[in-house]
Design an enzyme around this catalytic site. Structure first.
Site, PDB file in Angstrom:
ATOM      1  N   ASP A  38     -47.592  37.556 -22.735  1.00  0.00           N
ATOM      2  CA  ASP A  38     -47.010  36.343 -23.298  1.00  0.00           C
ATOM      3  C   ASP A  38     -46.271  36.567 -24.616  1.00  0.00           C
ATOM      4  OD1 ASP A  38     -49.080  36.749 -25.079  1.00  0.00           O
ATOM      5  OD2 ASP A  38     -50.259  35.039 -24.427  1.00  0.00           O
TER       6      ASP A  38
ATOM      7  N   TYR B  53     -43.790  43.847 -31.827  1.00  0.00           N
ATOM      8  CA  TYR B  53     -44.668  45.030 -31.833  1.00  0.00           C
ATOM      9  C   TYR B  53     -43.934  46.308 -32.214  1.00  0.00           C
ATOM     10  CZ  TYR B  53     -48.790  42.698 -29.984  1.00  0.00           C
ATOM     11  OH  TYR B  53     -49.887  41.893 -29.839  1.00  0.00           O
TER      12      TYR B  53
END
Length: 443
Positions: free
Chosen positions: A172, A264
């Site tokens: 997600d 990330y």
């Protein structure tokens, strides 16, 4: 519209109550006949389950049955959908992974670097056993897997179940980022049409369109550069760590303005900086234990004690749940909606390995995902992805081959480590810490 029998695996998760609110929100679009909780931790599951019983009596009386169990057959028999969100070793092992990495001056994070490798090696065994158990009782059920680290887990599952086309790996994070894009642009997140490529937790948005075809990409970039970037999803919006993460994503855009990055990527582009801001004595796992876990447990305890969920302001729909449920809707009712998820490459990104599990836009139908072609990606991104994919593949090779050398090679390749001596020291410490979870490795 057929009502579904849904099983939540790992129902003791702190994300479960948000998913329950999402099921209530989507009940007209994804109606349930039966809902079953399954977890190996009976006590942890029971807290969520008892709170859910009360919540559903008040807000989902249409549901025929709700139950919770630790029995595999009872859970998986005749399932239509199975949502999987397990964490082998729990938050205690996550904390240890992070501390070991940080003690060696390397990023401590649950899906990136050594922590991601450790968690991945723990997850693979349980995920493989779980899929076999589900298939024993429900050969045709859709399995939607949220279990991290999704990149490593998806490679292992594809290797073990190459012909299981009803097993999908989903993350997600792209949609959580898109919620922030939507807020900046003044759009509904479900009206955004993204173009995206990469691996899980390692990708880039190349365009942000809306359903009318208007291209908002350059305006979005400029608004982020001018006004900043922050998380908007309710689950992470007030989390200081996530706020810093979104700020760092803006820095990636400044340094590499061609595309919009997955958050990330900060761990791979600025590893030393990421280490400096972390505290081995108060890791991200510890923050979750003292933050989200405590908050959710207290919420459930209040609902159970009061016998009602009325007035609970901390009960809210979250993107973790809605994304999974909307994907299930598209699969169940052939809605042909667009999502970003992981699929085997097979030429989608033409200059990357065919067997790589790439994260790209797809249309979800009753016959599964239909991915959009990406074509060639530029050299810089190709090099980064190939390096990261080699690391992920070597971790999986190390698991199946029980090979110390493969895991050492994996850590040496990983951009958060690089140094062989450091990689070896971290690996040896992780082996000792994970001796109850990892296969016994051969040197």
């Amino acid at each position: 519209m057929k009502k579904q029998r849904l099983v939540i695996v790992g129902s003791g998760s702190t994300y479960t109550m948000g998913m329950m609110m999402s099921l209530i929100e989507e009940k007209d679009h994804f109606p349930l006949k039966d809902l079953v909780f399954y977890d190996i931790d009976e006590k942890r599951q029971e807290r969520n389950a008892k709170a859910t019983e009360i919540l559903f009596k008040e807000r989902y009386p249409e549901l025929d049955s709700f139950s919770y169990t630790t029995d595999k057959e009872e859970a998986f028999r005749d399932a239509d959908f199975v949502f999987v969100q397990i964490r082998t070793g729990g938050l205690a092992m996550r904390e240890l992974d992070e501390q070991i990495s940080l003690n060696h001056g390397v990023v401590g994070q649950e899906t990136c670097g050594p922590g991601g490798m450790a968690y991945g090696l723990r997850s693979i065994k349980d995920m493989i056993e779980l899929v076999y158990d589900i298939r024993c009782y429900s050969p045709e059920a859709w399995i939607l897997n949220y279990t991290n680290p999704a990149a490593i887990v998806s490679i292992a599952l594809k290797r073990e179940f190459p012909n299981d086309h009803r097993l999908l790996n989903i993350c997600d994070m792209p949609i959580a980022i898109m919620i922030s894009y939507a807020q900046i642009l003044g759009l509904d997140v479900w009206d955004i049409v993204p173009e995206y490529f990469g691996l899980n937790h390692f990708g880039w948005f190349t365009k942000i369109l809306d359903k009318k075809g208007t291209d908002h990409t350059e305006r979005l970039k400029q608004l982020i550069l001018d006004n900043g970037f922050k998380p908007e999803d309710k689950e992470i919006a007030n989390d200081v760590s996530w706020q810093k993460t979104f700020e760092q994503a803006r820095q990636i855009m400044i340094d590499f303005p061609e595309f919009l990055p997955n958050t990330y990527l900060q761990y791979y582009f600025y590893p030393e900086q990421m280490v400096e801001k972390e505290d081995p004595n108060h890791t991200r796992a510890r923050q979750v234990i003292e933050g989200r876990q405590k908050r959710v447990h207290n919420l459930c305890d209040r609902i159970i004690a009061n016998g009602t969920a009325q007035g609970e302001k901390e009960l809210h729909v979250d993107i973790h749940g809605v994304f999974m449920i909307k994907a299930a809707e598209s699969l169940a009712y052939n809605l042909e909606e667009r999502f970003i998820l992981m699929v085997e490459n097979n030429g989608i990104i033409s200059n990357l390995p065919a067997e790589a599990m790439v994260e790209v836009p797809v249309i979800l139908t009753t016959n599964g995902p239909k991915p959009f072609s990406v074509g060639e990606v530029p050299t810089f991104y190709k090099g980064l992805i190939e390096n990261q994919y080699a690391y992920e593949k070597l971790v999986v090779d190390g698991y199946f081959g029980k090979s110390y050398m493969k895991l050492l090679q994996a850590l040496t390749l990983n951009r958060t480590v690089i140094n062989v001596t450091t990689a070896k020291a971290i690996l040896d410490d992780l082996i000792e810490a994970n001796k109850d979870f990892w296969p016994e490795l051969q040197k």
